[in-house]
Design a protein around this motif. Structure first.
Motif, PDB file in Angstrom:
ATOM      1  N   THR A  12      -6.774   3.840   0.778  1.00 24.65           N
ATOM      2  CA  THR A  12      -8.262   4.104   0.941  1.00 24.65           C
ATOM      3  C   THR A  12      -8.815   3.317   2.134  1.00 24.65           C
ATOM      4  N   VAL A  13      -9.919   3.684   2.540  1.00 24.71           N
ATOM      5  CA  VAL A  13     -10.635   2.930   3.650  1.00 24.71           C
ATOM      6  C   VAL A  13     -10.701   1.340   3.137  1.00 24.71           C
ATOM      7  N   ALA A  14     -11.160   1.008   1.969  1.00 26.32           N
ATOM      8  CA  ALA A  14     -11.253  -0.166   1.560  1.00 26.32           C
ATOM      9  C   ALA A  14      -9.791  -0.964   1.823  1.00 26.32           C
ATOM     10  N   ASP A  15      -8.711  -0.330   1.792  1.00 26.05           N
ATOM     11  CA  ASP A  15      -7.499  -1.112   1.802  1.00 26.05           C
ATOM     12  C   ASP A  15      -7.158  -1.683   3.053  1.00 26.05           C
ATOM     13  N   LEU A  16      -7.895  -1.267   4.168  1.00 31.76           N
ATOM     14  CA  LEU A  16      -7.930  -1.787   5.356  1.00 31.76           C
ATOM     15  C   LEU A  16      -8.456  -3.135   5.466  1.00 31.76           C
ATOM     16  N   PHE A  58       0.843  -1.085  -0.126  1.00 31.33           N
ATOM     17  CA  PHE A  58      -0.055  -0.004   0.043  1.00 31.33           C
ATOM     18  C   PHE A  58       0.954   1.268   0.166  1.00 31.33           C
ATOM     19  N   LYS A  59       2.008   1.271   0.591  1.00 29.88           N
ATOM     20  CA  LYS A  59       3.116   2.436   0.640  1.00 29.88           C
ATOM     21  C   LYS A  59       3.482   2.446  -0.802  1.00 29.88           C
ATOM     22  N   ASP A  60       3.836   1.368  -1.413  1.00 34.57           N
ATOM     23  CA  ASP A  60       4.355   1.821  -2.729  1.00 34.57           C
ATOM     24  C   ASP A  60       3.260   1.755  -3.728  1.00 34.57           C
ATOM     25  N   ARG A  61       2.110   1.615  -3.442  1.00 32.80           N
ATOM     26  CA  ARG A  61       1.115   1.956  -4.446  1.00 32.80           C
ATOM     27  C   ARG A  61       0.408   3.439  -4.477  1.00 32.80           C
ATOM     28  N   GLY A  62       0.528   3.721  -3.278  1.00 30.24           N
ATOM     29  CA  GLY A  62       0.095   5.102  -2.726  1.00 30.24           C
ATOM     30  C   GLY A  62      -1.430   5.200  -3.071  1.00 30.24           C
ATOM     31  N   ASN A  63      -1.647   6.477  -2.460  1.00 25.51           N
ATOM     32  CA  ASN A  63      -3.321   6.873  -2.675  1.00 25.51           C
ATOM     33  C   ASN A  63      -4.051   5.876  -1.614  1.00 25.51           C
ATOM     34  N   ARG A 106      -9.579 -20.267 -10.042  1.00 27.61           N
ATOM     35  CA  ARG A 106     -10.371 -20.702 -10.737  1.00 27.61           C
ATOM     36  C   ARG A 106     -10.817 -19.647 -11.873  1.00 27.61           C
ATOM     37  N   ASN A 107     -10.444 -19.926 -13.206  1.00 24.37           N
ATOM     38  CA  ASN A 107     -10.802 -19.012 -14.250  1.00 24.37           C
ATOM     39  C   ASN A 107     -10.051 -17.494 -14.295  1.00 24.37           C
ATOM     40  N   VAL A 108      -8.869 -17.585 -13.607  1.00 22.49           N
ATOM     41  CA  VAL A 108      -8.126 -16.381 -13.272  1.00 22.49           C
ATOM     42  C   VAL A 108      -7.824 -15.800 -14.681  1.00 22.49           C
ATOM     43  N   ALA A 109      -7.662 -16.602 -15.612  1.00 18.91           N
ATOM     44  CA  ALA A 109      -7.076 -16.032 -16.859  1.00 18.91           C
ATOM     45  C   ALA A 109      -8.157 -15.266 -17.589  1.00 18.91           C
ATOM     46  N   VAL A 110      -9.498 -15.158 -17.131  1.00 15.90           N
ATOM     47  CA  VAL A 110     -10.425 -14.595 -17.918  1.00 15.90           C
ATOM     48  C   VAL A 110     -11.248 -13.600 -16.980  1.00 15.90           C
ATOM     49  N   THR A 111     -10.498 -13.222 -15.797  1.00 11.35           N
ATOM     50  CA  THR A 111     -11.126 -12.348 -14.685  1.00 11.35           C
ATOM     51  C   THR A 111     -10.341 -11.178 -14.422  1.00 11.35           C
ATOM     52  N   ALA A 112      -9.592 -10.719 -15.347  1.00 13.63           N
ATOM     53  CA  ALA A 112      -8.773  -9.672 -15.091  1.00 13.63           C
ATOM     54  C   ALA A 112      -9.570  -8.350 -14.982  1.00 13.63           C
ATOM     55  N   PRO A 113      -9.557  -7.339 -14.392  1.00 10.72           N
ATOM     56  CA  PRO A 113      -8.183  -6.923 -13.524  1.00 10.72           C
ATOM     57  C   PRO A 113      -8.333  -7.796 -12.075  1.00 10.72           C
ATOM     58  N   TYR A 114      -7.168  -7.675 -11.499  1.00  7.13           N
ATOM     59  CA  TYR A 114      -6.883  -8.329 -10.057  1.00  7.13           C
ATOM     60  C   TYR A 114      -6.577  -7.527  -8.663  1.00  7.13           C
ATOM     61  N   PHE A 115      -7.083  -8.080  -7.777  1.00  5.45           N
ATOM     62  CA  PHE A 115      -6.907  -7.747  -6.395  1.00  5.45           C
ATOM     63  C   PHE A 115      -7.837  -6.833  -5.986  1.00  5.45           C
ATOM     64  N   HIS A 116      -8.218  -6.553  -4.840  1.00  4.35           N
ATOM     65  CA  HIS A 116      -9.397  -5.903  -4.285  1.00  4.35           C
ATOM     66  C   HIS A 116      -9.439  -4.807  -4.879  1.00  4.35           C
ATOM     67  N   ASP A 117      -8.254  -3.789  -5.420  1.00  9.34           N
ATOM     68  CA  ASP A 117      -8.367  -2.694  -5.835  1.00  9.34           C
ATOM     69  C   ASP A 117      -8.456  -2.567  -7.361  1.00  9.34           C
ATOM     70  N   GLY A 118      -8.215  -3.679  -7.951  1.00  9.27           N
ATOM     71  CA  GLY A 118      -8.399  -3.792  -9.476  1.00  9.27           C
ATOM     72  C   GLY A 118      -7.203  -3.202 -10.027  1.00  9.27           C
ATOM     73  N   SER A 119      -5.793  -3.172  -9.371  1.00 13.29           N
ATOM     74  CA  SER A 119      -4.799  -2.531  -9.971  1.00 13.29           C
ATOM     75  C   SER A 119      -3.874  -3.428 -10.574  1.00 13.29           C
ATOM     76  N   ALA A 120      -3.983  -4.730 -10.886  1.00 14.70           N
ATOM     77  CA  ALA A 120      -3.203  -5.465 -11.854  1.00 14.70           C
ATOM     78  C   ALA A 120      -4.024  -5.771 -12.912  1.00 14.70           C
ATOM     79  N   ALA A 121      -3.664  -5.068 -14.417  1.00 13.08           N
ATOM     80  CA  ALA A 121      -4.517  -5.116 -15.553  1.00 13.08           C
ATOM     81  C   ALA A 121      -4.454  -6.483 -16.244  1.00 13.08           C
ATOM     82  N   THR A 122      -3.274  -7.284 -15.693  1.00 18.41           N
ATOM     83  CA  THR A 122      -2.919  -8.382 -16.482  1.00 18.41           C
ATOM     84  C   THR A 122      -2.572  -9.673 -15.551  1.00 18.41           C
TER      85      THR A 122
END
Length: 315
Positions: free
Chosen positions: A233-237, A226-231, A258-274
């Protein structure tokens, strides 16, 4: 406790890859045989915008079954177009997760439906209004009377939605067929990818029938994501927002792969596009390791074998 098993497994010779490696993974079961009338009611409700306050949003708006059960957006628009605080997870195989929501605040699909309808940012409605709307529809009244032997109420609506979702399993992935003994279904590279997935320790958290979804884990075990990503949010807690326990800060439900190859973006913040970006983040912040380019490519090839089928067709 860090999700690390690296170094605990010996490098297997190529010949050993002819058989499934030992590991805490199991194939998905077939979708359960549930009361068809309740399943159909749940399907209709899942696609019904009357569950939202202004009749603009249904469950299917964010959980698009033709898009892997999600919607390919980092943050989906909720009621009135405001963006949700966290990424929409896939609805496929969600019934196999030990809890629902990224912060694990719901233990059942019924409880999840209860919260989503009332969420100010999601459906923005209330149950009195939803029950009235559904009960005013003669087709729904007849359907609930037939399926439940009673009128429409909050509990039967929640149960119908949950019943439908319990049918949304996606067995038949190539990896499942491999686990079931069809060892020729995977390429040698995909088998090595599964081996690396175990050796690096990914399997410590991504395990069980849903290859995840059965535990809570801190995001950023071996680095401050979270420090490296910055910004922030409350949801990050994460789960801290549920319990107030300092140990739950930045703790989230481990997602199913399961089905991870077809469910981008990833993580709770949707920060990983691929998928490649997501694997990089996992290695850096969860495993504290830097894989070779070859190993990373092999793991990604393995992850692509986890795409299952729904209604007899690949996702």
């Amino acid at each position: 406790m860090p999700c690390r098993l690296a170094g605990m497994l010996l490098l297997l010779p190529a010949v050993a890859l002819a058989l499934p490696l030992e590991g805490p993974l199991s194939p998905l079961p077939a979708p359960p045989e549930l009361a068809p009338q309740r399943v159909e009611l749940g399907r209709k409700l899942f696609n019904d915008p009357r569950l939202s306050r202004n009749n603009s949003l249904s469950c299917a708006n964010c959980h698009r079954l033709e898009q892997g059960g999600a919607d390919h957006q980092a943050l989906s628009p909720g009621i009135d177009g405001q963006l949700l605080a966290v990424n929409t997870p896939t609805v496929f195989n969600a019934s196999l997760n030990f809890r629902q929501f990224w912060d694990g605040r719901a233990q059942t699909l019924e409880e999840q439906a209860h919260q989503v309808v009332q969420s100010p940012s999601e459906m923005g409605s209330d149950w009195q209004l939803v029950v009235q709307r559904i009960a005013d529809d003669p087709d729904y009244r007849a359907g609930f009377a037939q399926a439940y032997g009673q009128g429409v109420d909050k509990h039967t609506i929640e149960n119908a939605l949950a019943t439908f979702q319990r049918t949304l399993l996606t067995p038949g992935s190539r990896f499942d067929r491999y686990l079931q003994g069809d060892t020729a279904i995977l390429t040698i590279e995909e088998k090595y990818g599964y081996q690396r997935f175990q050796e690096y320790g990914c399997i410590a958290c991504h395990q069980g029938v849903n290859i995840g979804g059965n535990m809570l884990q801190k995001f950023g075990v071996l680095g401050d994501y979270f420090k490296d990503r910055g910004n922030p949010t409350v949801a990050d807690l994460g789960r801290f927002n549920v319990t107030g326990d300092e140990e739950d800060r930045h703790v989230f439900k481990v997602p199913s792969l399961r089905n991870v190859a077809v469910t981008a973006p990833y993580f709770h913040d949707g920060s990983a596009a691929t998928l490649e970006a997501a694997v990089d983040v996992m290695f850096r912040y969860q495993l504290g390791r830097t894989p070779s380019a070859e190993d990373k490519a092999l793991i990604i090839q393995f992850l692509k074998t986890l795409t299952g089928q729904w209604q007899g067709k690949p996702l």
